[in-house]
Design a protein around this motif. Structure first.
Motif, short mmCIF file in Angstrom:
data_model
loop_
_atom_site.label_atom_id
_atom_site.label_comp_id
_atom_site.label_asym_id
_atom_site.label_seq_id
_atom_site.Cartn_x
_atom_site.Cartn_y
_atom_site.Cartn_z
N LEU A 316 49.24 66.98 5.85
CA LEU A 316 48.54 67.48 7.13
C LEU A 316 49.40 67.01 8.35
CD1 LEU A 316 44.59 66.90 6.38
CD2 LEU A 316 45.75 69.02 6.50
N SER A 317 50.63 67.47 8.06
CA SER A 317 51.64 67.34 9.34
C SER A 317 51.02 67.80 10.76
CB SER A 317 52.74 67.76 8.98
OG SER A 317 52.76 69.21 9.01
N PHE A 318 51.11 67.60 11.77
CA PHE A 318 50.81 68.06 12.90
C PHE A 318 50.97 69.47 13.11
CE2 PHE A 318 50.42 68.50 17.78
CZ PHE A 318 49.23 68.46 17.87
N GLY A 319 52.40 69.78 13.19
CA GLY A 319 52.87 71.21 13.48
C GLY A 319 52.40 72.07 12.41
N LYS A 320 52.01 71.70 11.04
CA LYS A 320 51.51 72.58 10.25
C LYS A 320 50.16 72.97 10.67
CE LYS A 320 51.03 72.59 4.98
NZ LYS A 320 50.92 71.68 4.00
N VAL A 321 49.27 71.99 10.91
CA VAL A 321 48.01 72.18 11.18
C VAL A 321 48.02 73.08 12.52
CG1 VAL A 321 45.93 71.15 11.79
CG2 VAL A 321 47.19 70.15 10.01
N ALA A 322 48.72 72.84 13.27
CA ALA A 322 48.75 73.62 14.73
C ALA A 322 49.07 75.01 14.31
CB ALA A 322 49.50 73.01 15.57
N LEU A 348 45.37 73.43 2.24
CA LEU A 348 45.05 71.83 2.80
C LEU A 348 45.29 71.95 4.21
CD1 LEU A 348 44.84 68.79 2.38
CD2 LEU A 348 47.10 68.66 1.90
N GLY A 349 46.28 72.49 4.70
CA GLY A 349 46.74 72.61 6.16
C GLY A 349 45.75 73.26 7.19
N THR A 350 44.91 74.28 6.25
CA THR A 350 43.92 75.01 6.85
C THR A 350 42.40 74.17 7.40
OG1 THR A 350 44.93 76.95 6.07
CG2 THR A 350 42.96 77.22 7.06
N LEU A 351 42.29 73.19 6.43
CA LEU A 351 40.95 72.56 6.52
C LEU A 351 40.48 72.19 8.01
CD1 LEU A 351 41.32 69.93 3.56
CD2 LEU A 351 39.77 72.35 3.51
N PRO A 352 41.43 71.61 9.02
CA PRO A 352 40.75 71.34 10.15
C PRO A 352 40.57 72.66 11.13
CG PRO A 352 42.90 70.11 9.89
CD PRO A 352 42.90 71.28 8.75
N VAL A 353 40.23 73.74 10.55
CA VAL A 353 40.23 74.98 11.08
C VAL A 353 38.54 74.89 11.48
CG1 VAL A 353 39.33 76.39 9.08
CG2 VAL A 353 40.23 77.62 11.06
N LEU A 354 37.99 73.82 10.73
CA LEU A 354 36.49 73.66 11.17
C LEU A 354 36.41 73.59 12.83
CD1 LEU A 354 33.73 73.53 9.85
CD2 LEU A 354 33.76 70.93 9.76
#
Length: 592
Positions: A316-322, A348-354
């Protein structure tokens, strides 16, 4: 409370903006300090991206509230124009050139600054202010001459002349074409698709209200999944729809209740987003086998490779999640499939879309309790939740853009190297370069005759007029209508077309379609002229045997008289293409 607090909030905001301008003006006082210049440039980029991300978020926000979305869009549009003007005056061309010699990041910004897309945003943002500026500048120069301050014979001041020369060097055809494209994209997203989507969802909400709770949840999943597969439809209206429908049905079902319905809606929307991402990834994966599709997204370009490098980072890198959270739903997931990144890592990187889906669902659930015609705490909570979703979307978009630019700056040379897997894309691009060069030559503003210039200029002017009305007078064009509204109760005669107020609302829509027709006509004619030119016996020679480019000076004859050269008023960028009477579409340097 709001009546008394809003003026104080406005005063505080103005104070912050004034302090910001003062500090920026002081910090940038030393031109030779490149670190300060680069710092200011980075801040400028962040603000511009934040405004652009905000405009994108407002398009999504309008799915739940006409008034809130359009109000914020008008504010952000004005802020976007102000920041562009501030950037030009505060940073300036000289500072940009000096800083570009010391920083790859600034060099990228300079390239972006000189791109036709940036020029289109400037022209579209300032529009009538540009000729007004030149008129006032000429008046200013006349007053200077009258007072004896200057002996210059120029009709503009030095600042006015520099801006005039900058604009004169543009290929206005490309710039005006991009203004039209931006206006058409805005209409499709803000007026066309978005209005149709929430009217459809409002109708569907009424249909589903008569079904059992379990059936409603299943249908919400199916309908939401189908809508996610449609490229123009963003995710926000789907999340709001889930909150409205499930919360409404849960409130009417004693065994569920309002609170548990909200929790179910949150879970359904989150899982729906993940399933949609996997499906969109699959679409991109199979589309990515086409070389044309790879060329379309620019897999061999540095910018796309920078995005690929960020997305392929593990965890979950910051840039990837952004990028995965802040980017548009359909294009982002499909691009991941085209680039063949690991699907599990994408999920996995999309999980913070909450942080985006959650506030949207809550906004929909709060709309169930509110009355659009009355001001209540539920209305305020709904708008607050939507604003929170828009804010999180803006921040993630801004961070994504900044990190991509940083990656390009740090690894630009590495990312620009040819790759064997992209050889077919490079070859396809090379094959299309000849036609692209010919099209560029034919559509060049300095080669077009007056009728063609009038055509594209009129299309642009009409688009700007329609866009201004849609943004600044949206309440005069459309009725305030949300997903929780009822077509039968809230629209006259239960007619969905009545969401457009008559007769004023149809005027900008008519103007838009007239402008689009003119724009399409221009593009089709330029494409036809290019085809005709390429079919000539010389195989579409792009004037490679022409004499050296015209330098803007009048040569004249041996007696010092003008020899009839018709290039007197040509700007320095004119390339002196020869007369070619063999082509009926190409006479002298004008295309008919």
């Amino acid at each position: 409370f709001m009546i008394y607090s809003c003026p104080f909030i406005a005063f505080a905001v103005n104070g912050v903006l004034a302090l910001f301008c003062f500090l920026q003006g002081t910090v940038l006082g030393d031109i030779d300090d490149m670190n300060r210049v680069q710092k200011t440039l980075r801040q400028f980029v962040v603000m511009m991206v934040l405004c652009a991300a905000g405009l994108f978020a407002c398009v999504n926000l309008s799915s739940a509230s006409f008034r809130l979305g359009n109000t914020l869009m008008a504010f952000l549009s004005a802020a976007f124009v102000v920041f562009l003007f501030w950037g030009y005056l505060e940073i300036g061309e000289k500072q940009l050139k000096c800083a570009a010699e010391h920083s790859d990041f600034v060099h990228i910004l300079v390239d972006l600054w000189h791109s036709d897309w940036t020029r289109a945003m400037l022209l579209g943002g300032f529009n009538v202010l540009i000729p007004a500026f030149f008129v006032l500048n000429m008046i200013n120069m006349k007053v200077r001459k009258w007072r004896g301050i200057t002996i210059s014979r120029d009709k503009f001041t030095p600042l006015g002349r520099s801006i005039y020369n900058e604009i004169s060097a543009w290929n206005l055809t490309n710039v005006l074409n991009r203004v039209c494209l931006l206006a058409e994209l805005y209409f499709v997203m803000q007026v066309g698709v978005m209005k149709v989507v929430y009217i459809f969802l409002s109708w569907l909400n009424g249909v589903l209200s008569h079904l059992d709770f379990g059936v409603v949840v299943v249908l919400v999943v199916i309908i939401g999944f189908i809508m996610f597969l449609l490229p123009p439809v963003p995710g926000v209206p789907v999340y709001v729809f889930a909150g409205v429908v499930i919360a409404t049905k849960g409130e009417d079902t004693q065994s569920i209740g309002y609170e548990w319905a909200i929790i179910i809606a949150l879970s359904v929307s989150f899982l729906l987003k993940l399933v949609a991402c996997v499906s969109q990834y699959a679409i991109g994966y199979f589309l990515g086998k086409s070389v044309s599709i790879q060329q379309l997204i620019g897999v061999d370009k540095v910018f796309t490779r920078a995005i690929e490098a960020i997305l392929k980072e593990p965890g979950l890198s910051f840039g990837k999640v952004a990028i995965l959270v802040g980017g548009p739903d359909w294009p982002t997931s499909v691009t991941c499939g085209i680039l063949s990144m690991d699907m599990l890592q994408m999920v996995l990187g999309t999980l913070p879309v909450l942080v985006v889906t959650g506030p949207c669902v809550l906004a929909g659930a709060f709309l169930v309790k509110s009355d659009p015609k009355e001001h209540s705490q539920w209305n305020m909570l709904s708008h607050t939740a939507l604003s929170a979703a828009a804010l999180s979307n803006m921040i993630s978009c801004c961070c994504a853009a900044y990190i991509v630019l940083e990656t390009v700056s740090r690894r630009g040379d590495e990312l620009a190297k040819p790759r064997p897997e992209h050889a077919a894309v490079a070859e396809l691009t090379r094959q299309g370069e000849h036609r692209a060069t010919m099209y560029e030559d034919i559509s060049n503003w300095h080669h077009l005759s007056t009728p063609w210039r009038t055509l594209i200029g009129l299309a642009t002017a009409l688009h700007l007029v329609a866009g201004f009305i849609f943004t600044m007078a949206s309440e005069a064009c459309f009725r305030d209508f949300s997903i929780s509204s009822s077509i039968e109760k809230d629209l006259p005669d239960g007619n969905p077309f009545k969401v457009v107020k008559e007769p004023f609302g149809w005027i900008p829509i008519g103007i838009f379609f007239a402008a689009t027709l003119l724009h399409i006509t221009f593009l089709k004619c330029m494409a036809y002229l290019t085809t005709v030119r390429l079919r000539r016996p010389d195989d579409g020679d792009c004037h490679v045997d022409d004499p050296p480019a015209y330098d803007g000076d009048d040569v004249g004859d041996s007696h010092g008289h003008d020899d009839g050269d018709f290039h007197d008023d040509d700007p320095p960028a004119y390339d002196g293409h020869r007369q070619d009477p063999e082509n009926k579409w190409y006479v002298g340097d004008k295309y008919f």
